[in-house]
Design a protein around this motif. Structure first.
Motif, mmCIF file in Angstrom:
data_model
loop_
_atom_site.group_PDB
_atom_site.id
_atom_site.type_symbol
_atom_site.label_atom_id
_atom_site.label_comp_id
_atom_site.label_asym_id
_atom_site.label_seq_id
_atom_site.Cartn_x
_atom_site.Cartn_y
_atom_site.Cartn_z
ATOM 1 N N SER A 206 0.798 -1.234 0.000
ATOM 2 C CA SER A 206 0.000 0.000 0.000
ATOM 3 C C SER A 206 0.827 1.278 0.000
ATOM 4 C CB SER A 206 -0.924 0.007 1.217
ATOM 5 O OG SER A 206 -0.169 -0.075 2.419
ATOM 6 N N LEU A 207 2.138 1.166 -0.170
ATOM 7 C CA LEU A 207 3.007 2.336 -0.094
ATOM 8 C C LEU A 207 4.094 2.225 -1.150
ATOM 9 C CD1 LEU A 207 3.744 4.913 1.625
ATOM 10 C CD2 LEU A 207 5.230 3.407 2.963
ATOM 11 N N LEU A 208 4.423 3.355 -1.768
ATOM 12 C CA LEU A 208 5.543 3.429 -2.698
ATOM 13 C C LEU A 208 6.515 4.458 -2.145
ATOM 14 C CD1 LEU A 208 5.373 3.447 -6.525
ATOM 15 C CD2 LEU A 208 6.932 4.934 -5.323
ATOM 16 N N VAL A 209 7.777 4.060 -2.003
ATOM 17 C CA VAL A 209 8.806 4.932 -1.429
ATOM 18 C C VAL A 209 9.858 5.237 -2.496
ATOM 19 C CG1 VAL A 209 10.536 5.209 0.385
ATOM 20 C CG2 VAL A 209 8.436 3.915 0.860
ATOM 21 N N VAL A 210 10.085 6.535 -2.728
ATOM 22 C CA VAL A 210 11.093 6.990 -3.682
ATOM 23 C C VAL A 210 12.373 7.315 -2.917
ATOM 24 C CG1 VAL A 210 11.683 8.689 -5.460
ATOM 25 C CG2 VAL A 210 9.302 7.919 -5.202
ATOM 26 N N HIS A 211 13.472 6.757 -3.374
ATOM 27 C CA HIS A 211 14.793 6.939 -2.775
ATOM 28 C C HIS A 211 15.729 7.530 -3.827
ATOM 29 C CE1 HIS A 211 14.008 3.841 0.471
ATOM 30 N NE2 HIS A 211 13.222 3.345 -0.464
ATOM 31 N N ASN A 212 16.974 7.818 -3.415
ATOM 32 C CA ASN A 212 18.031 8.053 -4.391
ATOM 33 C C ASN A 212 19.288 7.334 -3.939
ATOM 34 O OD1 ASN A 212 19.856 9.719 -2.846
ATOM 35 N ND2 ASN A 212 18.690 11.537 -3.368
ATOM 36 N N ILE A 213 20.151 7.060 -4.913
ATOM 37 C CA ILE A 213 21.407 6.377 -4.626
ATOM 38 C C ILE A 213 22.410 6.693 -5.729
ATOM 39 C CG2 ILE A 213 20.723 4.256 -5.822
ATOM 40 C CD1 ILE A 213 22.251 2.694 -3.589
ATOM 41 N N SER A 214 23.658 6.788 -5.354
ATOM 42 C CA SER A 214 24.775 6.839 -6.300
ATOM 43 C C SER A 214 25.995 6.309 -5.567
ATOM 44 C CB SER A 214 25.015 8.269 -6.811
ATOM 45 O OG SER A 214 25.308 9.155 -5.750
ATOM 46 N N LEU A 215 26.789 5.540 -6.289
ATOM 47 C CA LEU A 215 27.994 4.943 -5.703
ATOM 48 C C LEU A 215 29.146 5.033 -6.683
ATOM 49 C CD1 LEU A 215 26.602 1.698 -4.021
ATOM 50 C CD2 LEU A 215 27.342 3.792 -2.895
ATOM 51 N N PRO A 216 30.247 5.688 -6.279
ATOM 52 C CA PRO A 216 30.378 6.569 -5.119
ATOM 53 C C PRO A 216 29.427 7.756 -5.221
ATOM 54 C CG PRO A 216 32.530 6.198 -6.188
ATOM 55 C CD PRO A 216 31.483 5.601 -7.054
ATOM 56 N N ALA A 217 29.268 8.456 -4.123
ATOM 57 C CA ALA A 217 28.325 9.576 -4.070
ATOM 58 C C ALA A 217 28.593 10.553 -5.210
ATOM 59 C CB ALA A 217 28.442 10.288 -2.729
ATOM 60 N N GLY B 275 9.988 -0.153 -2.907
ATOM 61 C CA GLY B 275 11.042 0.851 -2.932
ATOM 62 C C GLY B 275 11.615 1.027 -4.331
ATOM 63 N N ILE B 276 11.640 2.284 -4.776
ATOM 64 C CA ILE B 276 12.230 2.627 -6.077
ATOM 65 C C ILE B 276 13.382 3.591 -5.837
ATOM 66 C CG2 ILE B 276 11.876 3.669 -8.347
ATOM 67 C CD1 ILE B 276 8.900 2.965 -8.092
ATOM 68 N N GLU B 277 14.561 3.182 -6.253
ATOM 69 C CA GLU B 277 15.744 4.034 -6.164
ATOM 70 C C GLU B 277 15.906 4.799 -7.470
ATOM 71 O OE1 GLU B 277 17.887 4.431 -3.647
ATOM 72 O OE2 GLU B 277 17.545 2.707 -2.347
ATOM 73 N N MET B 278 16.161 6.090 -7.351
ATOM 74 C CA MET B 278 16.498 6.927 -8.497
ATOM 75 C C MET B 278 18.005 7.141 -8.447
ATOM 76 S SD MET B 278 13.528 7.673 -9.904
ATOM 77 C CE MET B 278 13.617 9.237 -10.776
ATOM 78 N N GLU B 279 18.705 6.876 -9.561
ATOM 79 C CA GLU B 279 20.138 7.129 -9.571
ATOM 80 C C GLU B 279 20.341 8.644 -9.534
ATOM 81 O OE1 GLU B 279 24.059 5.426 -11.804
ATOM 82 O OE2 GLU B 279 22.369 5.997 -13.088
ATOM 83 N N GLY B 280 20.855 9.125 -8.407
ATOM 84 C CA GLY B 280 21.046 10.555 -8.233
ATOM 85 C C GLY B 280 21.439 10.868 -6.811
ATOM 86 N N THR B 281 21.423 12.151 -6.511
ATOM 87 C CA THR B 281 21.714 12.639 -5.167
ATOM 88 C C THR B 281 20.643 13.646 -4.773
ATOM 89 O OG1 THR B 281 23.028 14.552 -5.852
ATOM 90 C CG2 THR B 281 24.199 12.445 -5.641
ATOM 91 N N ASP C 110 16.563 11.574 1.309
ATOM 92 C CA ASP C 110 16.275 11.316 -0.093
ATOM 93 C C ASP C 110 14.772 11.172 -0.361
ATOM 94 O OD1 ASP C 110 16.778 8.857 1.466
ATOM 95 O OD2 ASP C 110 16.617 7.748 -0.396
ATOM 96 N N PRO C 111 14.345 11.536 -1.557
ATOM 97 C CA PRO C 111 15.121 11.789 -2.765
ATOM 98 C C PRO C 111 15.678 13.209 -2.870
ATOM 99 C CG PRO C 111 12.812 11.910 -3.339
ATOM 100 C CD PRO C 111 12.894 11.523 -1.875
ATOM 101 N N GLY C 112 15.499 14.030 -1.856
ATOM 102 C CA GLY C 112 16.151 15.338 -1.816
ATOM 103 C C GLY C 112 15.326 16.470 -2.386
ATOM 104 N N ALA D 110 16.477 -2.859 -2.979
ATOM 105 C CA ALA D 110 15.267 -2.134 -3.354
ATOM 106 C C ALA D 110 14.563 -3.004 -4.378
ATOM 107 C CB ALA D 110 15.618 -0.773 -3.951
ATOM 108 N N HIS D 111 13.330 -2.682 -4.650
ATOM 109 C CA HIS D 111 12.646 -3.409 -5.708
ATOM 110 C C HIS D 111 13.183 -2.979 -7.073
ATOM 111 C CE1 HIS D 111 9.874 -3.931 -2.304
ATOM 112 N NE2 HIS D 111 9.720 -5.117 -2.848
ATOM 113 N N PHE D 112 13.340 -1.655 -7.251
ATOM 114 C CA PHE D 112 13.733 -1.111 -8.553
ATOM 115 C C PHE D 112 14.802 -0.031 -8.407
ATOM 116 C CE2 PHE D 112 9.272 -2.365 -8.986
ATOM 117 C CZ PHE D 112 9.298 -3.138 -10.139
ATOM 118 N N LEU D 113 15.561 0.145 -9.481
ATOM 119 C CA LEU D 113 16.462 1.271 -9.678
ATOM 120 C C LEU D 113 16.135 1.851 -11.041
ATOM 121 C CD1 LEU D 113 19.113 3.004 -9.229
ATOM 122 C CD2 LEU D 113 20.316 1.114 -10.389
ATOM 123 N N ILE D 114 16.038 3.176 -11.111
ATOM 124 C CA ILE D 114 15.896 3.841 -12.400
ATOM 125 C C ILE D 114 17.166 4.652 -12.619
ATOM 126 C CG2 ILE D 114 14.558 5.421 -13.832
ATOM 127 C CD1 ILE D 114 12.084 4.672 -12.161
#
Length: 186
Positions: A31-42, A116-122, A167-169, A76-80
């Motif tokens: 029942s919930l969608l969570v938007v995150h961000n990630i980049s490695l290295p930052a 959980g959906i990760e967006m490639e970013g900061t 995040d997602p900032g 996470a479930h997904f990364l975009i």
């Protein structure tokens, strides 16, 4: 334009990159969608390290900043990615380990009922048009499959873990994203 369909929690058009960092959801709904961000290295984009982290095989010697990630079990479930590529690590029917200590509407343990959906970013980098397009299309597929995910139940990691996560900032354009969903559903 469609992004694909879900089959047993897997998006048929996504690149599969299976993570061992998941388990079964408890009885209950998604029942919930969570938007995150990630980049490695930052702040670095397009590298293979996110896949390595979520698969539990990150080369911690590849960058000095990775030492603090040694042994971390997260997914996470997904990364975009910046170019719009959608990667899936965990079936939506399973519990990915993305939210950590979290709560939404007085309900703790968001991993139990969230995707959980990760967006490639900061937090400050901004996101690409391709990412917004793919996020919108993916969200529409998820909302169709899991009707308890509504606009009110789409949040940032910062909303479910305030003071701990940002995040997602500020660079994430919530108005653009939610307006695109509204336009597509009306």
């Amino acid at each position: 334009m469609a992004i694909g369909v879900l089959d047993n929690g897997w998006l048929d058009s996504a690149r599969k990159c299976l993570s061992p960092h998941f388990n079964q959801r408890p009885e209950g709904e998604v029942s919930l969608l969570v938007v995150h961000n990630i980049s490695l290295p930052a702040g670095c984009f397009g590298l293979p390290h996110i896949d390595g982290l979520f698969q539990g095989c990150l080369d911690i010697d590849a960058d000095d900043s990775f030492a603090e990630l040694a042994g971390l079990q997260v997914s996470a479930h997904f990364l975009i990615r910046r170019d719009g590529e959608v990667v899936q690590y965990v079936s939506c029917d399973d519990r990915a380990w993305h939210a950590g200590v979290s709560s939404f509407n007085d309900r703790s343990g968001c991993n139990d009922f969230a995707i959980g959906i990760e967006m490639e970013g900061t937090d400050s980098s901004g996101y690409t048009d391709e990412q917004y397009q793919q996020l919108t299309l993916l969200t529409l597929v998820l909302m169709a499959q899991y009707p308890m995910i509504t606009l009110a139940n789409i949040v940032g990691h910062c909303d479910i873990a305030p003071g701990r996560k940002t995040d997602p900032g500020d660079s994430f354009d919530w108005l653009r994203y939610k307006q695109a969903i509204l336009t597509a559903t009306t």
